[in-house]
Write a protein that holds these residues in place. Structure first.
Motif, PDB file in Angstrom:
ATOM      1  N   UNK A 134       0.716  -1.207   0.106  1.00 26.35           N
ATOM      2  CA  UNK A 134       0.035  -0.025   0.214  1.00 26.35           C
ATOM      3  C   UNK A 134       0.950   1.353   0.058  1.00 26.35           C
ATOM      4  N   UNK A 135       0.190   2.418   0.067  1.00 28.03           N
ATOM      5  CA  UNK A 135       1.032   3.577  -0.129  1.00 28.03           C
ATOM      6  C   UNK A 135      -0.036   4.921   0.052  1.00 28.03           C
ATOM      7  N   UNK A 136       0.657   5.842   0.480  1.00 23.00           N
ATOM      8  CA  UNK A 136      -0.295   7.077   0.764  1.00 23.00           C
ATOM      9  C   UNK A 136      -0.289   8.330  -0.222  1.00 23.00           C
ATOM     10  N   UNK A 137       0.009   7.816  -1.531  1.00 28.18           N
ATOM     11  CA  UNK A 137       0.170   8.488  -2.680  1.00 28.18           C
ATOM     12  C   UNK A 137      -1.007   9.250  -3.001  1.00 28.18           C
ATOM     13  N   UNK A 138      -2.199   8.909  -3.048  1.00 30.86           N
ATOM     14  CA  UNK A 138      -3.556   9.481  -3.424  1.00 30.86           C
ATOM     15  C   UNK A 138      -3.938  10.277  -2.371  1.00 30.86           C
ATOM     16  N   UNK A 139      -3.608  10.191  -1.111  1.00 31.76           N
ATOM     17  CA  UNK A 139      -3.855  11.259  -0.095  1.00 31.76           C
ATOM     18  C   UNK A 139      -3.346  12.496  -0.341  1.00 31.76           C
TER      19      UNK A 139
END
Length: 326
Positions: A78-83
């Motif tokens: 997972x990652x937080x890029x879309x945030x």
């Protein structure tokens, strides 16, 4: 044919890898590590990288005996890029666009892209339709398998998808004798103990991932990679990244990405294979600008297990498993 009802065929090896990755349940989802922003604001990736280099005392000089080993197969977590760009962080549906993150022309384009997704259920065109490389930073989130090989002078980050291999030149300066941008750019780095710090530039314009904003040809990226071994023995690669793009971003933005070690895929026999797109891709743009796909039986369908240009000769099948010289 409707693009929402069809899938592109890109080769049995990658399809197997994706299916296994999606279905294995090798480990329970882990909570994402927190985003670690730069120690202070930097106007450029160069200044950011130089600061980290100085803080690390010009870096750790590893040998083959001391270099961190990230062996085996890995899949993106997972990652937080879309945030960064959306309220709630969902890149596929919902989530209002955050104003003021992108510069006006890039924000306008992103809003049009998201409106299209709301109307059609997905982005109508993806650059992969034309066999274009996904590029950076989409590389960080590609769902196919990866391998990582660390050596004192170079690190090789290999992605099954599009045969994209990033080469990180340790202790070097950026070099661009071709005076051109490339899909994965030019990457240099140094080690700070067991942490690899990377600065990438000269990247072709692309996007963060399908459904997310575009990047410009001034995109830069500073990453730190470190392997974490959890109490249950599972290995995870944690990547802290800061994106710099003065043409597309109002100010630099940071995110965290993860990759999970996948011994289950190794046990299943999955391996990274070479593959190509031009002669096997069945995606195309229709007259309305939609990505569509030729299916078996359609005029123009390319059989990925067909023949070379010399089908009259024995052994020219691209499906040699059932060919025999006996």
């Amino acid at each position: 044919m409707n693009v929402m009802k069809t899938l592109s065929v890109r080769g049995a090896g990658a399809v197997l890898a994706v299916l296994l990755a999606a279905a294995s349940g090798a480990q329970a989802p882990r909570e994402l590590p927190p985003v670690e922003p730069p120690p202070r604001d930097f106007a450029t990736a160069e200044a950011h990288y130089a600061f980290l280099f100085e803080q690390a005392g010009s870096g750790t000089e590893h040998t083959m005996a001391t270099i961190p080993v990230w062996g085996g197969l890995w899949s993106s977590g997972n990652n937080t890029m879309a945030d960064i760009f959306l309220e709630g962080g969902s890149r596929r549906s919902g989530g209002a666009i955050k104003d003021g993150v992108l510069t006006p022309p890039y924000e306008e384009h992103f809003k049009a892209r998201r409106a299209e997704m709301e109307e059609y259920g997905q982005q109508r065109f993806d650059r992969l339709t034309r066999c274009e490389h996904a590029g950076v930073p989409r590389w960080l989130w590609e769902p196919y398998i990866k391998e990582f090989v660390n050596m004192p002078q170079q690190s090789w980050f290999m992605n099954d998808f599009m045969d994209e291999t990033r080469r990180i030149h340790i202790g070097k300066e950026h070099v661009n004798i071709e005076a051109a941008h490339t899909p994965t750019g030019d990457s240099i780095g140094f080690w700070d103990g067991d942490k690899l710090v990377i600065w990438t530039k000269w990247v072709q314009p692309a996007d963060y991932v399908r459904g997310m904003p575009l990047t410009s040809n001034q995109f830069r990226m500073v990453e730190t990679w470190r392997q974490v071994v959890h109490d249950d023995g599972a290995r995870e690669l944690v990547t802290q990244v800061t994106f710099y793009d003065p043409l597309a971003l109002v100010k630099p933005q940071s995110a965290v990405y993860t990759h999970d070690s996948r011994p289950d895929l190794e046990e299943a026999g999955v391996r990274i294979r070479n593959w190509e797109c031009a002669n096997s891709s069945n995606s195309y743009l229709d007259e309305d600008g939609n990505t569509q796909f030729y299916l078996p039986g359609d005029p123009g369908y390319k059989d990925p297990r067909g023949f070379t240009d010399f089908p009259e000769l024995p052994g020219q099948s691209l499906d040699p498993i059932f060919d025999s010289a006996e």
